[in-house]
Design an enzyme around this catalytic site. Structure first.
Site, PDB file in Angstrom:
ATOM      1  N   ASP A 312      -8.115   7.773  35.544  1.00 15.76           N
ATOM      2  CA  ASP A 312      -8.380   8.729  34.307  1.00 15.76           C
ATOM      3  C   ASP A 312      -8.511   8.363  32.750  1.00 15.76           C
ATOM      4  OD1 ASP A 312      -9.091  11.471  33.404  1.00 15.76           O
ATOM      5  OD2 ASP A 312      -6.753  12.059  33.705  1.00 15.76           O
ATOM      6  N   LYS A 361      -5.354  17.121  36.755  1.00 14.96           N
ATOM      7  CA  LYS A 361      -5.325  16.555  35.699  1.00 14.96           C
ATOM      8  C   LYS A 361      -4.144  16.569  35.009  1.00 14.96           C
ATOM      9  CE  LYS A 361      -8.711  15.632  32.839  1.00 14.96           C
ATOM     10  NZ  LYS A 361      -9.529  14.232  32.827  1.00 14.96           N
ATOM     11  N   LYS A 414     -13.111  18.899  21.642  1.00 12.91           N
ATOM     12  CA  LYS A 414     -11.918  19.435  22.343  1.00 12.91           C
ATOM     13  C   LYS A 414     -10.811  19.757  21.094  1.00 12.91           C
ATOM     14  CE  LYS A 414      -9.248  16.362  24.216  1.00 12.91           C
ATOM     15  NZ  LYS A 414      -8.798  15.344  25.154  1.00 12.91           N
ATOM     16  N   LYS A 491      -5.067   6.972  31.703  1.00 10.98           N
ATOM     17  CA  LYS A 491      -3.872   7.884  31.715  1.00 10.98           C
ATOM     18  C   LYS A 491      -2.831   7.444  32.780  1.00 10.98           C
ATOM     19  CE  LYS A 491      -5.804  12.105  30.961  1.00 10.98           C
ATOM     20  NZ  LYS A 491      -7.055  12.182  30.063  1.00 10.98           N
TER      21      LYS A 491
HETATM   22  P1  NAI Z   1     -19.359  16.612  33.216  1.00  9.34           P
HETATM   23  O1  NAI Z   1     -18.929  17.888  33.923  1.00  9.34           O
HETATM   24  O2  NAI Z   1     -20.089  16.793  31.942  1.00  9.34           O
HETATM   25  O3  NAI Z   1     -20.169  15.231  33.966  1.00  9.34           O
HETATM   26  C1  NAI Z   1     -19.683  15.275  35.390  1.00  9.34           C
HETATM   27  C2  NAI Z   1     -20.841  15.171  36.215  1.00  9.34           C
HETATM   28  O4  NAI Z   1     -20.398  14.776  37.629  1.00  9.34           O
HETATM   29  C3  NAI Z   1     -21.751  16.272  36.320  1.00  9.34           C
HETATM   30  O5  NAI Z   1     -23.063  15.935  35.790  1.00  9.34           O
HETATM   31  C4  NAI Z   1     -21.689  16.780  37.698  1.00  9.34           C
HETATM   32  O6  NAI Z   1     -22.898  17.225  38.137  1.00  9.34           O
HETATM   33  C5  NAI Z   1     -21.544  15.436  38.336  1.00  9.34           C
HETATM   34  N1  NAI Z   1     -20.803  15.397  39.723  1.00  9.34           N
HETATM   35  C6  NAI Z   1     -19.875  16.006  40.180  1.00  9.34           C
HETATM   36  N2  NAI Z   1     -19.439  15.322  41.563  1.00  9.34           N
HETATM   37  C7  NAI Z   1     -20.395  14.548  41.742  1.00  9.34           C
HETATM   38  C8  NAI Z   1     -20.332  14.010  42.791  1.00  9.34           C
HETATM   39  N3  NAI Z   1     -19.821  14.159  44.037  1.00  9.34           N
HETATM   40  N4  NAI Z   1     -21.369  12.879  42.679  1.00  9.34           N
HETATM   41  C9  NAI Z   1     -22.027  12.673  41.556  1.00  9.34           C
HETATM   42  N5  NAI Z   1     -22.206  13.175  40.544  1.00  9.34           N
HETATM   43  C10 NAI Z   1     -20.952  14.454  40.743  1.00  9.34           C
HETATM   44  O7  NAI Z   1     -18.008  16.045  32.759  1.00  9.34           O
HETATM   45  P2  NAI Z   1     -17.592  14.590  31.789  1.00  9.34           P
HETATM   46  O8  NAI Z   1     -17.079  15.397  30.382  1.00  9.34           O
HETATM   47  O9  NAI Z   1     -18.831  13.875  31.696  1.00  9.34           O
HETATM   48  O10 NAI Z   1     -16.271  14.043  32.199  1.00  9.34           O
HETATM   49  C11 NAI Z   1     -16.494  13.170  33.623  1.00  9.34           C
HETATM   50  C12 NAI Z   1     -15.216  12.985  34.041  1.00  9.34           C
HETATM   51  O11 NAI Z   1     -14.421  12.169  33.087  1.00  9.34           O
HETATM   52  C13 NAI Z   1     -14.474  14.281  34.334  1.00  9.34           C
HETATM   53  O12 NAI Z   1     -13.470  14.027  35.547  1.00  9.34           O
HETATM   54  C14 NAI Z   1     -13.416  14.240  33.388  1.00  9.34           C
HETATM   55  O13 NAI Z   1     -12.145  14.965  33.725  1.00  9.34           O
HETATM   56  C15 NAI Z   1     -13.058  12.864  32.968  1.00  9.34           C
HETATM   57  N6  NAI Z   1     -12.651  12.359  31.750  1.00  9.34           N
HETATM   58  C16 NAI Z   1     -13.263  12.802  30.726  1.00  9.34           C
HETATM   59  C17 NAI Z   1     -12.693  12.451  29.518  1.00  9.34           C
HETATM   60  C18 NAI Z   1     -13.452  12.871  28.170  1.00  9.34           C
HETATM   61  O14 NAI Z   1     -12.754  12.644  27.191  1.00  9.34           O
HETATM   62  N7  NAI Z   1     -14.925  13.065  28.120  1.00  9.34           N
HETATM   63  C19 NAI Z   1     -11.432  11.822  29.310  1.00  9.34           C
HETATM   64  C20 NAI Z   1     -10.892  11.493  30.457  1.00  9.34           C
HETATM   65  C21 NAI Z   1     -11.609  11.886  31.654  1.00  9.34           C
HETATM   66  C1  DG6 Z   2      -9.092  18.643  28.905  1.00  6.83           C
HETATM   67  O1  DG6 Z   2      -8.058  17.857  28.849  1.00  6.83           O
HETATM   68  C2  DG6 Z   2     -10.224  17.615  29.123  1.00  6.83           C
HETATM   69  C3  DG6 Z   2      -9.977  16.400  29.755  1.00  6.83           C
HETATM   70  O2  DG6 Z   2     -10.746  15.834  30.536  1.00  6.83           O
HETATM   71  C4  DG6 Z   2      -9.254  15.527  28.806  1.00  6.83           C
HETATM   72  O3  DG6 Z   2     -10.418  15.508  27.535  1.00  6.83           O
HETATM   73  C5  DG6 Z   2      -9.254  14.186  29.067  1.00  6.83           C
HETATM   74  O4  DG6 Z   2      -8.614  14.009  30.215  1.00  6.83           O
HETATM   75  C6  DG6 Z   2      -8.783  13.402  27.967  1.00  6.83           C
HETATM   76  O5  DG6 Z   2      -7.490  13.496  27.710  1.00  6.83           O
HETATM   77  P1  DG6 Z   2      -6.467  12.806  26.657  1.00  6.83           P
HETATM   78  O6  DG6 Z   2      -5.089  13.301  26.989  1.00  6.83           O
HETATM   79  O7  DG6 Z   2      -6.557  11.491  26.971  1.00  6.83           O
HETATM   80  O8  DG6 Z   2      -7.182  13.285  25.352  1.00  6.83           O
END
Ligand code: NAI
Ligand code: DG6
Length: 535
Positions: A312, A361, A414, A491
């Site tokens: 994460d 999460k 966010k 994380k």
């Molecule tokens: P998002 O939802 O925009 O993108 C995720 C993508 O994964 C989507 O396009 C979806 O269609 C695809 N997907 C889902 N299951 C799949 C699979 N089995 N195989 C291939 N593709 C698949 O999410 P975002 O914002 O890009 O975040 C991605 C991940 O990173 C999430 O799990 C989120 O919790 C984690 N994350 C994001 C952070 C951030 O600050 N943006 C920080 C910490 C973690």
């Molecule tokens: C809501 O918490 C969305 C999450 O995917 C966070 O943005 C992500 O885990 C980042 O969390 P943090 O605590 O590192 O800012």
């Protein structure tokens, strides 16, 4: 045309009998100093220890690919678009003026490390972290990956609504060349039901062994087509629910492989991707919170000497928490409660609005203060010792809650609100409130780059223990499979089973700096600054 930005030659040379440079390697001696503590009847008997090691780093980073699972999401598209903007030096107009591409937010490319002092003046000298050892430049990463959504990459970038329109407009022809993501594995039970409409690009069938072979073949093809030396496989797809750890199913490497063969329902897509990468000998990093690395996956990585890292991405709220909680506890102040709320409106927030995905999460966001509390038993009572001499429970701990809500209107921006309520001197109380607002994907993208580049580097470092008897000299060996040196960006850092997790951001950074310096024969940063304290 792929204009490789002008690269400076490697800028650092250490002149010491402990550091040897050849065309191929940098080899450096390192003295691992510690202290062994024996506690008897409340007395601490401490013996300083030292063990000599050698680190050998291959000097030339190989041509490196980054295959993201979830490439069509907010992080995936933002990463691709911003690399392309940097690579082609695309500038764009915002309401505030002209904006240049950059790598702000990347520890490797936008922060420095203190490397020593100037002779005479004693002035401290800092260099970019990326100069300490030869590292891949983000502009040179070859990009690809999978998504269950088949929207082409230019349209997926538009859907994400992260980047300014003028940047999207100019990047579109470049990112469009990445085409449509590769079809991926979709098991609806692991992500929120609200994601189903996205899943139009899936590998057919329910045979998990066939799915594993499909992904392995994708990795091999990507590597071959792009003439790569290394492919980092990176989970930035939706957060999955936790997998149950079931004896006989995923508790050992052999059981996990057998469960894949029998298409057991508890093998998640992310674990299948991890197993594919491990079996291909390519590193796998988990940027989401679920327990992809079930015990069987860790054992498999060990068996194959493959590298894994997770879990994460630690972007904003948790990073600040790991600093603030440590500040309070190390200042002798006692946090009584930490209440963290956030709301966001992107697809990640939508997925996390489902109970089981939120729970994953919640777990990763909650563990971050545990070691700081455990390290200070003056403030927090230790657990009671049970009749068999085993601690009962975890001992005293601040109340800690984590709330996440989906608010579509705010999109990728966010909002995070944190209250730290602490006990101070003689019964007093202190309340600190933090409000942070930022684009989630612009925080996450540089972390994915740092994790990828560091992971590639760590695959080039080998070590050996130096024994007093040269005839017993061991061969150089790769680092241990679980790359806990990546903890700064994660994380809930995955560590070698049986070892302690370090959550303190400062300690995580010191470990990384200390390691990079050790690889060129320098001591880790000391703030003793003795020369400034003596005549
Ligand atoms: P998002 O939802 O925009 O993108 C995720 C993508 O994964 C989507 O396009 C979806 O269609 C695809 N997907 C889902 N299951 C799949 C699979 N089995 N195989 C291939 N593709 C698949 O999410 P975002 O914002 O890009 O975040 C991605 C991940 O990173 C999430 O799990 C989120 O919790 C984690 N994350 C994001 C952070 C951030 O600050 N943006 C920080 C910490 C973690
Ligand atoms: C809501 O918490 C969305 C999450 O995917 C966070 O943005 C992500 O885990 C980042 O969390 P943090 O605590 O590192 O800012």
């Amino acid at each position: 045309v792929h204009p490789t930005a002008a690269r400076r030659p490697h800028a650092i040379t250490v002149q010491s009998e402990n550091t040897l440079y050849t065309d191929e390697h940098i080899t450096a001696k390192f003295f691992n100093r510690g202290a062994e503590v024996n506690v008897t009847n409340g007395q601490f008997n401490i013996t300083p220890t030292v063990q000599e090691y050698e680190f050998q780093t291959k000097r030339t980073p190989g041509k490196t690919g980054l295959m993201m699972i979830g490439i069509g999401g907010n992080n995936g598209t933002t990463l691709c678009a911003t690399i392309l903007a940097n690579r082609y030096n695309i500038i764009w107009h915002t309401k505030a003026g002209v904006q240049q591409p950059n790598y702000i937010g990347s520890l490797l490319r936008a922060s420095t490390v203190r490397i020593g002092t100037e002779p005479g003046s004693g002035k401290e000298v800092h260099v970019p972290v990326s100069d300490v050892l030869p590292m891949v430049h983000p502009n040179d990463l070859v990009l690809g990956g999978w998504d269950i959504s088949g929207v082409p990459m230019d349209k997926a970038m538009e859907r994400a609504q992260v980047l300014d329109y003028d940047l999207q407009r100019q990047v579109a022809p470049h990112i469009a060349l990445l085409g449509k993501p590769l079809p991926s594995i979709y098991y609806p039970d692991f992500i929120a039901a609200n994601q189903e409409a996205r899943a139009d690009n899936v590998i057919p069938g329910t045979d998990k062994a066939a799915h594993l072979e499909h992904i392995r073949a994708d990795i091999r093809k990507f590597k071959k087509d792009n003439e790569l030396d290394r492919v980092v496989v990176f989970w930035t797809a939706n957060t999955e629910r936790y997998s149950d750890i079931i004896p006989g199913v995923n508790d050992t490497a052999d059981n996990l492989l057998a469960s894949i063969k029998s298409s057991h329902s508890e093998v998640s897509p992310s674990t299948l991707f991890a197993v594919a990468a491990i079996l291909e000998g390519e590193p796998f990093v988990n940027g989401a919170p679920q327990n992809t690395f079930v015990p069987g996956a860790i054992e498999l990585a060990e068996r194959h000497h493959s590298f894994i890292g997770g879990d994460d991405l630690k972007s904003g709220q948790t990073k600040l928490k790991s600093v603030l909680a440590e500040f309070l506890v190390n200042a002798g102040i006692k946090p009584l409660s930490i209440a963290s709320y956030n709301h966001l409106g992107n697809n990640d927030g939508h997925n996390l609005s489902a109970e089981r995905q939120f729970r994953s999460k919640e777990i990763s966001k909650s563990s971050v203060v545990d070691d700081m509390v455990d390290a200070n038993r003056l403030l927090y009572k230790a657990p009671e010792i049970g009749p068999k001499g085993v601690p009962v429970g975890k001992g005293e701990h601040p109340d800690h809650i984590v709330v996440i809500k989906y608010v579509p209107a705010v999109g990728d921006s966010k909002r995070a609100i944190d209250e730290y309520y602490s006990e101070i001197f003689c019964g007093g109380r202190s309340t600190i409130n933090i409000f942070n607002e930022c684009e989630d994907s612009l925080l996450a993208t540089p972390l994915i780059l740092d994790l990828t580049i560091l992971t590639e580097l760590l695959t080039r470092v080998q070590y050996r223990q130096v024994t007093p008897n040269a005839r017993e000299q061991k061969d150089f060996a790769p680092l241990y499979s679980v790359l806990s040196l990546l903890s700064y960006m994660l994380k809930a850092p995955l560590v070698k089973p049986g070892t302690e997790v370090v959550n303190s951001l400062n300690r995580q950074r010191n470990a990384l700096e200390g390691f990079l310096k050790a690889c060129i024969g320098l001591e880790g940063s000391s703030d003793l600054l003795l020369e400034t304290r003596i005549w």
